[in-house]
Design an enzyme around this catalytic site. Structure first.
Site, PDB file in Angstrom:
ATOM      1  N   GLN A  34      88.574  47.187  33.807  1.00  0.00           N
ATOM      2  CA  GLN A  34      88.780  45.946  33.046  1.00  0.00           C
ATOM      3  C   GLN A  34      87.846  44.828  33.510  1.00  0.00           C
ATOM      4  O   GLN A  34      87.678  43.844  32.816  1.00  0.00           O
ATOM      5  CB  GLN A  34      90.211  45.442  33.224  1.00  0.00           C
ATOM      6  CG  GLN A  34      91.250  46.242  32.494  1.00  0.00           C
ATOM      7  CD  GLN A  34      92.648  45.900  32.977  1.00  0.00           C
ATOM      8  OE1 GLN A  34      92.833  45.290  34.021  1.00  0.00           O
ATOM      9  NE2 GLN A  34      93.637  46.321  32.222  1.00  0.00           N
ATOM     10  N   ASN A  35      87.299  44.971  34.729  1.00  0.00           N
ATOM     11  CA  ASN A  35      86.617  43.829  35.321  1.00  0.00           C
ATOM     12  C   ASN A  35      85.163  44.017  35.733  1.00  0.00           C
ATOM     13  O   ASN A  35      84.493  43.038  36.016  1.00  0.00           O
ATOM     14  CB  ASN A  35      87.406  43.338  36.550  1.00  0.00           C
ATOM     15  CG  ASN A  35      88.740  42.790  36.131  1.00  0.00           C
ATOM     16  OD1 ASN A  35      88.824  41.698  35.587  1.00  0.00           O
ATOM     17  ND2 ASN A  35      89.790  43.566  36.323  1.00  0.00           N
ATOM     18  N   ILE A  46      82.132  43.307  31.909  1.00  0.00           N
ATOM     19  CA  ILE A  46      82.893  42.540  30.910  1.00  0.00           C
ATOM     20  C   ILE A  46      82.322  42.681  29.493  1.00  0.00           C
ATOM     21  O   ILE A  46      83.099  42.840  28.550  1.00  0.00           O
ATOM     22  CB  ILE A  46      83.022  41.060  31.349  1.00  0.00           C
ATOM     23  CG1 ILE A  46      83.893  40.977  32.613  1.00  0.00           C
ATOM     24  CG2 ILE A  46      83.609  40.180  30.257  1.00  0.00           C
ATOM     25  CD1 ILE A  46      85.322  41.415  32.453  1.00  0.00           C
ATOM     26  N   PRO A  47      80.987  42.662  29.290  1.00  0.00           N
ATOM     27  CA  PRO A  47      80.507  42.822  27.902  1.00  0.00           C
ATOM     28  C   PRO A  47      81.007  44.109  27.259  1.00  0.00           C
ATOM     29  O   PRO A  47      81.480  44.081  26.116  1.00  0.00           O
ATOM     30  CB  PRO A  47      78.975  42.822  28.062  1.00  0.00           C
ATOM     31  CG  PRO A  47      78.727  42.040  29.294  1.00  0.00           C
ATOM     32  CD  PRO A  47      79.867  42.339  30.207  1.00  0.00           C
ATOM     33  N   HIS A 100      83.650  45.979  28.247  1.00  0.00           N
ATOM     34  CA  HIS A 100      85.117  45.933  28.170  1.00  0.00           C
ATOM     35  C   HIS A 100      85.571  45.093  26.968  1.00  0.00           C
ATOM     36  O   HIS A 100      86.468  45.500  26.228  1.00  0.00           O
ATOM     37  CB  HIS A 100      85.681  45.378  29.476  1.00  0.00           C
ATOM     38  CG  HIS A 100      87.150  45.140  29.440  1.00  0.00           C
ATOM     39  ND1 HIS A 100      88.061  46.169  29.314  1.00  0.00           N
ATOM     40  CD2 HIS A 100      87.887  43.998  29.461  1.00  0.00           C
ATOM     41  CE1 HIS A 100      89.287  45.667  29.282  1.00  0.00           C
ATOM     42  NE2 HIS A 100      89.204  44.358  29.371  1.00  0.00           N
ATOM     43  N   TYR A 145      89.786  49.394  20.829  1.00  0.00           N
ATOM     44  CA  TYR A 145      91.133  49.590  21.380  1.00  0.00           C
ATOM     45  C   TYR A 145      92.196  48.836  20.572  1.00  0.00           C
ATOM     46  O   TYR A 145      93.157  49.447  20.083  1.00  0.00           O
ATOM     47  CB  TYR A 145      91.122  49.132  22.842  1.00  0.00           C
ATOM     48  CG  TYR A 145      92.405  49.361  23.600  1.00  0.00           C
ATOM     49  CD1 TYR A 145      92.875  50.652  23.836  1.00  0.00           C
ATOM     50  CD2 TYR A 145      93.139  48.289  24.109  1.00  0.00           C
ATOM     51  CE1 TYR A 145      94.034  50.863  24.543  1.00  0.00           C
ATOM     52  CE2 TYR A 145      94.298  48.496  24.820  1.00  0.00           C
ATOM     53  CZ  TYR A 145      94.735  49.787  25.040  1.00  0.00           C
ATOM     54  OH  TYR A 145      95.895  49.995  25.737  1.00  0.00           O
ATOM     55  N   HIS A 174      77.904  57.731  28.263  1.00  0.00           N
ATOM     56  CA  HIS A 174      77.344  57.994  29.594  1.00  0.00           C
ATOM     57  C   HIS A 174      76.536  59.291  29.570  1.00  0.00           C
ATOM     58  O   HIS A 174      75.427  59.363  30.113  1.00  0.00           O
ATOM     59  CB  HIS A 174      78.456  58.072  30.642  1.00  0.00           C
ATOM     60  CG  HIS A 174      78.894  56.724  31.137  1.00  0.00           C
ATOM     61  ND1 HIS A 174      79.816  55.942  30.477  1.00  0.00           N
ATOM     62  CD2 HIS A 174      78.522  56.008  32.216  1.00  0.00           C
ATOM     63  CE1 HIS A 174      79.991  54.814  31.138  1.00  0.00           C
ATOM     64  NE2 HIS A 174      79.212  54.827  32.204  1.00  0.00           N
TER      65      HIS A 174
HETATM   66  C1  LIG Z   1      90.654  51.116  27.639  1.00  0.00           C
HETATM   67  C2  LIG Z   1      90.604  49.659  27.971  1.00  0.00           C
HETATM   68  C3  LIG Z   1      89.954  48.886  26.829  1.00  0.00           C
HETATM   69  C4  LIG Z   1      92.021  49.185  28.186  1.00  0.00           C
HETATM   70  O1  LIG Z   1      92.018  47.835  28.547  1.00  0.00           O
HETATM   71  P1  LIG Z   1      93.354  47.150  29.127  1.00  0.00           P
HETATM   72  O2  LIG Z   1      92.998  45.741  29.427  1.00  0.00           O
HETATM   73  O3  LIG Z   1      93.887  47.990  30.230  1.00  0.00           O
HETATM   74  O4  LIG Z   1      94.330  47.258  27.897  1.00  0.00           O
HETATM   75  P2  LIG Z   1      95.825  46.689  27.732  1.00  0.00           P
HETATM   76  O5  LIG Z   1      96.670  47.802  27.285  1.00  0.00           O
HETATM   77  O6  LIG Z   1      96.204  45.956  28.980  1.00  0.00           O
HETATM   78  O7  LIG Z   1      95.706  45.651  26.505  1.00  0.00           O
HETATM   79  C5  LIG Z   1      94.665  44.777  26.399  1.00  0.00           C
HETATM   80  C6  LIG Z   1      94.824  43.836  25.226  1.00  0.00           C
HETATM   81  O8  LIG Z   1      95.396  44.492  24.099  1.00  0.00           O
HETATM   82  C7  LIG Z   1      96.447  43.689  23.579  1.00  0.00           C
HETATM   83  N1  LIG Z   1      97.444  44.539  22.927  1.00  0.00           N
HETATM   84  C8  LIG Z   1      98.370  45.310  23.509  1.00  0.00           C
HETATM   85  N2  LIG Z   1      99.095  45.942  22.556  1.00  0.00           N
HETATM   86  C9  LIG Z   1      98.612  45.543  21.345  1.00  0.00           C
HETATM   87  C10 LIG Z   1      98.935  45.833  19.985  1.00  0.00           C
HETATM   88  N3  LIG Z   1      99.888  46.662  19.672  1.00  0.00           N
HETATM   89  N4  LIG Z   1      98.208  45.232  19.027  1.00  0.00           N
HETATM   90  C11 LIG Z   1      97.212  44.377  19.328  1.00  0.00           C
HETATM   91  N5  LIG Z   1      96.861  44.060  20.586  1.00  0.00           N
HETATM   92  C12 LIG Z   1      97.546  44.640  21.586  1.00  0.00           C
HETATM   93  C13 LIG Z   1      97.005  42.983  24.788  1.00  0.00           C
HETATM   94  O9  LIG Z   1      97.691  41.826  24.430  1.00  0.00           O
HETATM   95  C14 LIG Z   1      95.753  42.666  25.544  1.00  0.00           C
HETATM   96  O10 LIG Z   1      95.157  41.510  24.973  1.00  0.00           O
HETATM   97  P3  LIG Z   1      94.341  40.430  25.856  1.00  0.00           P
HETATM   98  O11 LIG Z   1      93.232  41.189  26.529  1.00  0.00           O
HETATM   99  O12 LIG Z   1      93.847  39.457  24.834  1.00  0.00           O
HETATM  100  O13 LIG Z   1      95.339  39.886  26.824  1.00  0.00           O
HETATM  101  C15 LIG Z   1      89.817  49.387  29.292  1.00  0.00           C
HETATM  102  O14 LIG Z   1      90.336  50.146  30.320  1.00  0.00           O
HETATM  103  C16 LIG Z   1      88.334  49.688  29.141  1.00  0.00           C
HETATM  104  O15 LIG Z   1      87.589  48.836  28.731  1.00  0.00           O
HETATM  105  N6  LIG Z   1      87.925  50.910  29.534  1.00  0.00           N
HETATM  106  C17 LIG Z   1      86.584  51.415  29.336  1.00  0.00           C
HETATM  107  C18 LIG Z   1      85.613  50.644  30.083  1.00  0.00           C
HETATM  108  C19 LIG Z   1      84.279  51.308  30.126  1.00  0.00           C
HETATM  109  O16 LIG Z   1      84.099  52.413  29.730  1.00  0.00           O
HETATM  110  N7  LIG Z   1      83.316  50.626  30.631  1.00  0.00           N
HETATM  111  C20 LIG Z   1      82.020  51.179  30.749  1.00  0.00           C
HETATM  112  C21 LIG Z   1      81.308  50.421  31.726  1.00  0.00           C
HETATM  113  S1  LIG Z   1      79.803  51.172  32.182  1.00  0.00           S
END
Ligand SMILES: CC(C)(COP(=O)(O)OP(=O)(O)OC[C@H]1O[C@@H](n2cnc3c(N)ncnc32)[C@H](O)[C@@H]1OP(=O)(O)O)[C@@H](O)C(=O)NCCC(=O)NCCS
Length: 502
Positions: free
Chosen positions: A386-387, A390-391, A393, A401, A426
């Protein structure tokens, strides 16, 4: 303690005498009777204060002599958790000193054994086979065509010349070609080197994500426009897509954003998520810009130097244990590789997410500088993803998602789908430039799901944080060694093998 009390008593006695003297002095100017009365009172006061003070002093002297004999009290040792002691700054400094010393030793040993291996010219040859042929750069220039197609489609959709379905079809074809065209070119054109291929595919992947976001946001704008128009019963107060000046910054509304200038601003901006009005900083801070530029140049040299001098010899010497399937030697090489690989990854993180992105953002006066958050404190794998980027995510949440969750897909399936897509990209970025499909990167990314479950379920706090660090430090060199080994077997099977490494 005793001394302090004695000192306090002396001070108090002196103060009482002075006060009494002061009082009698003050009364000197009045009549004689009152003088004699008041001097009597003052004397009494002094006597009283002497009596109470001498009594206090007696008790305190007794206490002081008792205190002198006591040197123990109930207390915990500093390193036991019950003591509440938390200041380990010195230990952190010690870790840094040990790290520097240990690396200095490794650096010296490396120099003594290999001499200087750093060669900046070799970096150029990684990107170009022939100095007069720049296929990767040409591929990047061609990508402008896809940008123009996306903009043209959006303009037609805004004017109503294209229906929504037709527009979606064109966007889908455009986005598919963005992913497939560079793959075919890299696989068919032998003059593209792996580094050149990685660069071109990286640009196309970013373009794919950006144009996907562009398509989504413009569709949301159209949907909003239709809803507004319906609610206002075709009133003329509906925004007509004009630009307005607000506090020196131009505020654009749909479809006023569908210009070449706006599109290219988004293409170069350090974000993957499109917005009609990005937050903008007031001016370019030249000092900040130069600092970032200096960091970029310095860290590029450092990255190249560390890779050539430290990482490459270890990787070369790892091929023989791999060939002989000598497990203990393979593990030993893996652990050796872990340190330079991790150091290079950390430097890359700072170079890319802090120096380069801030440099581009400053140049474009792009206001949102949250390119990373405190991933180094991650106590769960989920928090890390999540951190750290950021772009990506933000893009995953906004365009993949959340739309899935809104359609009623469960969180677990949604997260698995995001990790699957991430694993695909990847693998795409590694396999195509290397021209071999081994799925190591794909599996590494998919392995994040069970790892996230395990760390979240069984490890907490510092243990969770250590598990995240360990997965980063050990996980990456495993993937690196796998790919390098397979690449070596594919391309340099007959060359003699190096055995030794630091
Ligand atoms: C999969 C992923 C997107 C999940 O993110 P997360 O933050 O754990 O997801 P959460 O379940 O906590 O929910 C996140 C958001 O969805 C919202 N949400 C939850 N249920 C929802 C629903 N039913 N409808 C709409 N929104 C909803 C939450 O309110 C939250 O919103 P906010 O961010 O505005 O507070 C994240 O793990 C990710 O980005 N993974 C891949 C990253 C990646 O591959 N990076 C590559 C880098 S090289």
């Amino acid at each position: 303690m005793g001394d302090k009390d004695k000192f306090g008593a002396t001070l108090r006695r002196r103060a009482t005498i002075t006060a009494a003297k002061g009082e009698s002095k003050q009364l000197n100017g009045t009549n004689a009777t009152s003088v004699s009365n008041s001097s009597g009172k003052a004397k009494r006061k002094i006597q009283e204060s002497f009596t109470t003070d001498s009594l206090n002093e007696h008790g305190k002297q007794k206490n002081a002599s008792y205190d002198k004999m006591r040197c123990h009290k109930m207390q915990e040792s500093m390193l036991s958790s019950a003591s509440g002691f938390r200041n380990y700054r010195g230990i952190l400094n010690w870790c840094v000193v040990m790290l520097v010393l240990n690396n200095a030793r490794l650096f010296l040993e490396n120099l003594l054994r290999y001499g200087i291996l750093v060669d900046p010219i070799q970096v150029v040859s990684l990107f170009l086979k022939d100095p007069y042929s720049w296929p990767a750069a040409c591929l990047v220039i061609v990508s402008n065509l896809f940008i123009i197609v996306a903009l043209y489609t959006e303009r037609k959709l805004a004017m109503g010349s294209f229906g929504e379905k037709y527009g979606l079809l064109i966007h889908s074809i455009n986005l598919s070609v963005i992913l497939c065209f560079p793959v075919i070119t890299v696989l068919k054109l032998p003059s593209i080197t792996p580094a050149g291929g990685l660069f071109a595919l990286g640009v196309y992947t970013v373009l794919f994500l950006k144009l996907y976001s562009y398509k989504d946001v413009n569709r949301w704008c159209r949907e909003r426009r239709h809803t507004k128009a319906r609610s206002l019963c075709r009133s003329l107060s509906c925004p007509s897509g004009q630009s307005s000046e607000n506090g020196g910054q131009t505020h654009v509304s749909y479809p006023g954003n569908l210009s070449l200038r706006d599109m290219y601003y988004f293409i170069f901006a350090p974000t993957l998520c499109y917005e009609l009005n990005f937050p903008r900083s007031e001016r370019i801070r030249i000092g900040f810009l130069l600092r970032r530029l200096f960091e970029m140049l310095l860290l590029t040299q450092l990255l190249v130097g560390l890779t050539q001098q430290w990482m490459v010899p270890i990787i070369r010497s790892s091929m023989k244990p791999f060939k002989d399937m000598d497990l203990s030697r393979i593990i030993e090489r893996l652990l050796r590789l872990a340190l330079p690989n991790h150091l290079i990854w950390l430097i890359f993180f700072y170079w890319f997410f802090h120096s380069s992105m801030n440099f581009v953002a400053e140049l474009l006066r792009f206001g949102d500088r949250e390119f990373y958050r405190d991933w180094w404190n991650s106590e769960t794998v989920t928090y890390f993803w999540q951190n750290w980027n950021i772009p990506v995510h933000k893009w995953c949440l906004r365009h993949f998602y959340k739309p899935m969750l809104r359609k009623g897909v469960s969180k677990w399936v949604g997260q698995s789908a995001v990790f699957f897509a991430s694993a695909f990209f990847h693998e795409y970025l590694v396999s195509v430039p290397l021209r071999m499909f081994r799925l190591w990167a794909f599996m590494g990314m998919m392995a994040q799901l069970p790892l996230a479950w395990f760390v979240g379920r069984y490890l907490r706090g510092n243990y969770g944080n250590a598990a995240v660090w360990l997965s980063l430090i050990i996980g990456q060199p495993i993937a690196v060694l796998m790919y390098v080994h397979d690449y070596y077997v594919n391309n340099y099977q007959d060359e003699p093998l190096e055995v030794e490494a630091l």
